[in-house]
Design a protein around this motif. Structure first.
Motif, PDB file in Angstrom:
ATOM      1  N   GLY A 101       0.785  -1.169  -0.034  1.00 54.71           N
ATOM      2  CA  GLY A 101       0.002  -0.093   0.172  1.00 54.71           C
ATOM      3  C   GLY A 101       0.922   1.138   0.028  1.00 54.71           C
ATOM      4  O   GLY A 101       0.381   2.168   0.466  1.00 54.71           O
ATOM      5  N   THR A 102       1.971   1.134  -0.595  1.00 54.35           N
ATOM      6  CA  THR A 102       2.767   2.177  -0.929  1.00 54.35           C
ATOM      7  C   THR A 102       2.171   3.522  -1.335  1.00 54.35           C
ATOM      8  O   THR A 102       2.744   4.902  -0.788  1.00 54.35           O
ATOM      9  CB  THR A 102       4.094   2.186  -1.576  1.00 54.35           C
ATOM     10  OG1 THR A 102       4.776   1.066  -1.218  1.00 54.35           O
ATOM     11  CG2 THR A 102       5.099   3.084  -1.757  1.00 54.35           C
ATOM     12  N   ARG A 103       1.249   3.511  -2.262  1.00 55.63           N
ATOM     13  CA  ARG A 103       0.648   4.836  -2.602  1.00 55.63           C
ATOM     14  C   ARG A 103      -0.164   5.569  -1.635  1.00 55.63           C
ATOM     15  O   ARG A 103      -0.092   6.804  -1.419  1.00 55.63           O
ATOM     16  CB  ARG A 103      -0.192   4.655  -3.851  1.00 55.63           C
ATOM     17  CG  ARG A 103       0.470   4.058  -5.126  1.00 55.63           C
ATOM     18  CD  ARG A 103      -0.511   3.787  -6.120  1.00 55.63           C
ATOM     19  NE  ARG A 103      -1.310   4.747  -6.879  1.00 55.63           N
ATOM     20  CZ  ARG A 103      -2.207   4.653  -7.575  1.00 55.63           C
ATOM     21  NH1 ARG A 103      -2.879   3.516  -7.769  1.00 55.63           N
ATOM     22  NH2 ARG A 103      -3.186   5.613  -7.937  1.00 55.63           N
ATOM     23  N   ASN A 104      -0.812   4.505  -0.749  1.00 57.01           N
ATOM     24  CA  ASN A 104      -1.673   5.324   0.457  1.00 57.01           C
ATOM     25  C   ASN A 104      -0.401   5.535   1.341  1.00 57.01           C
ATOM     26  O   ASN A 104      -0.784   6.889   2.078  1.00 57.01           O
ATOM     27  CB  ASN A 104      -2.077   3.926   1.088  1.00 57.01           C
ATOM     28  CG  ASN A 104      -3.436   3.460   0.200  1.00 57.01           C
ATOM     29  OD1 ASN A 104      -3.868   4.237  -0.623  1.00 57.01           O
ATOM     30  ND2 ASN A 104      -3.964   2.466   0.740  1.00 57.01           N
ATOM     31  N   PHE A 105       0.688   5.018   1.717  1.00 59.53           N
ATOM     32  CA  PHE A 105       1.630   5.370   2.394  1.00 59.53           C
ATOM     33  C   PHE A 105       2.218   7.083   2.140  1.00 59.53           C
ATOM     34  O   PHE A 105       2.467   7.717   3.008  1.00 59.53           O
ATOM     35  CB  PHE A 105       2.925   4.410   2.533  1.00 59.53           C
ATOM     36  CG  PHE A 105       3.856   4.844   3.680  1.00 59.53           C
ATOM     37  CD1 PHE A 105       3.703   4.511   4.935  1.00 59.53           C
ATOM     38  CD2 PHE A 105       5.145   5.306   2.869  1.00 59.53           C
ATOM     39  CE1 PHE A 105       4.820   4.869   5.782  1.00 59.53           C
ATOM     40  CE2 PHE A 105       6.243   5.658   4.086  1.00 59.53           C
ATOM     41  CZ  PHE A 105       5.989   5.262   5.245  1.00 59.53           C
ATOM     42  N   VAL A 106       2.434   7.160   0.695  1.00 62.77           N
ATOM     43  CA  VAL A 106       2.797   8.264   0.263  1.00 62.77           C
ATOM     44  C   VAL A 106       2.029   9.366   0.329  1.00 62.77           C
ATOM     45  O   VAL A 106       2.287  10.589   0.689  1.00 62.77           O
ATOM     46  CB  VAL A 106       3.340   8.377  -1.152  1.00 62.77           C
ATOM     47  CG1 VAL A 106       3.602   9.376  -1.902  1.00 62.77           C
ATOM     48  CG2 VAL A 106       4.502   7.248  -1.502  1.00 62.77           C
ATOM     49  N   ALA A 107       0.447   9.202   0.304  1.00 66.47           N
ATOM     50  CA  ALA A 107      -0.553  10.052   0.423  1.00 66.47           C
ATOM     51  C   ALA A 107      -0.730  10.303   1.816  1.00 66.47           C
ATOM     52  O   ALA A 107      -1.736  11.101   2.178  1.00 66.47           O
ATOM     53  CB  ALA A 107      -1.693   9.608  -0.259  1.00 66.47           C
ATOM     54  N   GLY A 108      -0.211   9.662   2.835  1.00 64.48           N
ATOM     55  CA  GLY A 108      -0.174   9.910   4.180  1.00 64.48           C
ATOM     56  C   GLY A 108      -1.621   9.335   4.937  1.00 64.48           C
ATOM     57  O   GLY A 108      -2.220   9.704   5.774  1.00 64.48           O
ATOM     58  N   LEU A 109      -2.382   8.165   4.065  1.00 60.61           N
ATOM     59  CA  LEU A 109      -3.412   7.785   4.428  1.00 60.61           C
ATOM     60  C   LEU A 109      -2.899   6.292   5.587  1.00 60.61           C
ATOM     61  O   LEU A 109      -1.926   5.604   4.979  1.00 60.61           O
ATOM     62  CB  LEU A 109      -4.012   6.848   3.252  1.00 60.61           C
ATOM     63  CG  LEU A 109      -4.657   8.061   2.375  1.00 60.61           C
ATOM     64  CD1 LEU A 109      -5.312   7.513   1.084  1.00 60.61           C
ATOM     65  CD2 LEU A 109      -5.655   9.119   3.115  1.00 60.61           C
TER      66      LEU A 109
END
Length: 281
Positions: A101-109
């Motif tokens: 879920g790296t995209r969520n991690f990058v988005a601060g989610l």
């Protein structure tokens, strides 16, 4: 299957992931510079310093705990795809997704997880999905069930949802990697299910299915670190899974799609609805 992995050993992997999270992942959450984020194959597939730092941490610890074992991480395999070929014959191999879920991690989610699957000669024998934010883990040992462990609480067994007809099924579905015309077929049939969504994080989606909070998971991209631990979690919680053609899942299979449901009847019903054709027997 001669090699086994005990519950205590599996709990040790939880401790290892928690240490990696504290050292490499959580300090960078909502604290990433632009230089700490890079694209791999596309902007939809980023990698961060947290992914790479956590993978190095986990690899070093596993090498000490299990000398001679094979380590296959998402980031190391991106650099050296030949590592995946070692999975078939390895007596003990660890498939690791350091931040799923790296995209969520990058988005601060806070919708990301860390996963380890333990394999023996291509078969999954144990798996862990760790939630660094909630500090809890979902664990599975082949033949011994699946359960959740939280700080200060007794372990809670996992069980998939009861079967329901397709119009009542809640599904987590990713269609972006489907080839045409299958992509249009599946997208055109989504409204026939009760609800569909994607969390962009297999770690969370597998936990939802294994704990009975959704009925169907549907994937096309089968990188093994994304699915091996979750597949075992779902299986040990009573679920049924197979490739789109009905053949059994193995982490050595990297294509053919993957459909998961509470039982075989639900699997065939979901497949008929989504693919628009009779299920294999």
């Amino acid at each position: 299957m001669s090699r086994t992995f005990s519950k205590d050993e599996t709990r040790r992997l939880v401790t290892l992931l928690a240490e990696a999270a504290q050292a490499e992942v959580l300090p960078r959450f909502r604290n990433l510079s632009a230089q700490a984020i890079r694209d791999k194959e596309s902007p939809r597939d980023p990698v961060t310093d947290a992914d790479e730092g956590a993978e190095r941490h986990i690899a070093a610890r596993l090498a000490k705990l299990y000398p001679g074992s094979v380590f296959i991480g998402e980031e190391s395999s991106t650099r050296n795809p030949a590592l995946l070929n070692m999975l078939v014959d390895a007596d003990l191999a660890f498939l690791v997704d350091p931040v799923d879920g790296t995209r969520n991690f990058v988005a601060g989610l806070p919708l990301f997880g860390m996963m380890i699957a333990v394999c023996h000669r291509g078969d999954v024998i144990a798996g862990v999905i760790y939630d660094p934010i909630g500090r809890e883990a979902a664990l599975a040992v082949r033949g011994e069930g699946a359960w959740i462990e939280r700080e200060g609480a007794a372990p809670q067994p996992l069980k998939v949802a009861d079967p329901v007809p397709p119009e009542d099924m809640d599904a987590m579905i990713a269609t972006g990697d489907l080839p045409q015309p299958l992509r249009d077929t599946v997208n055109g049939n989504l409204a026939k299910l009760g609800s569909t969504a994607s969390l962009r994080c297999a770690a969370y989606e597998y936990r939802m299915a294994a704990s009975g909070h959704c009925h169907v998971l549907f994937y096309n991209k089968l990188t093994p670190w994304d699915h091996a631990a979750g597949w075992l979690l779902h299986r040990e919680a009573g679920g049924y899974a197979a490739h789109f053609d009905g053949s059994p899942y193995k982490p050595t299979h990297r294509d053919g799609g993957l459909l998961l449901a509470p039982d075989a009847g639900s699997w065939h019903a979901a497949r008929r609805v989504l693919l628009g054709e009779q299920s294999p027997h």
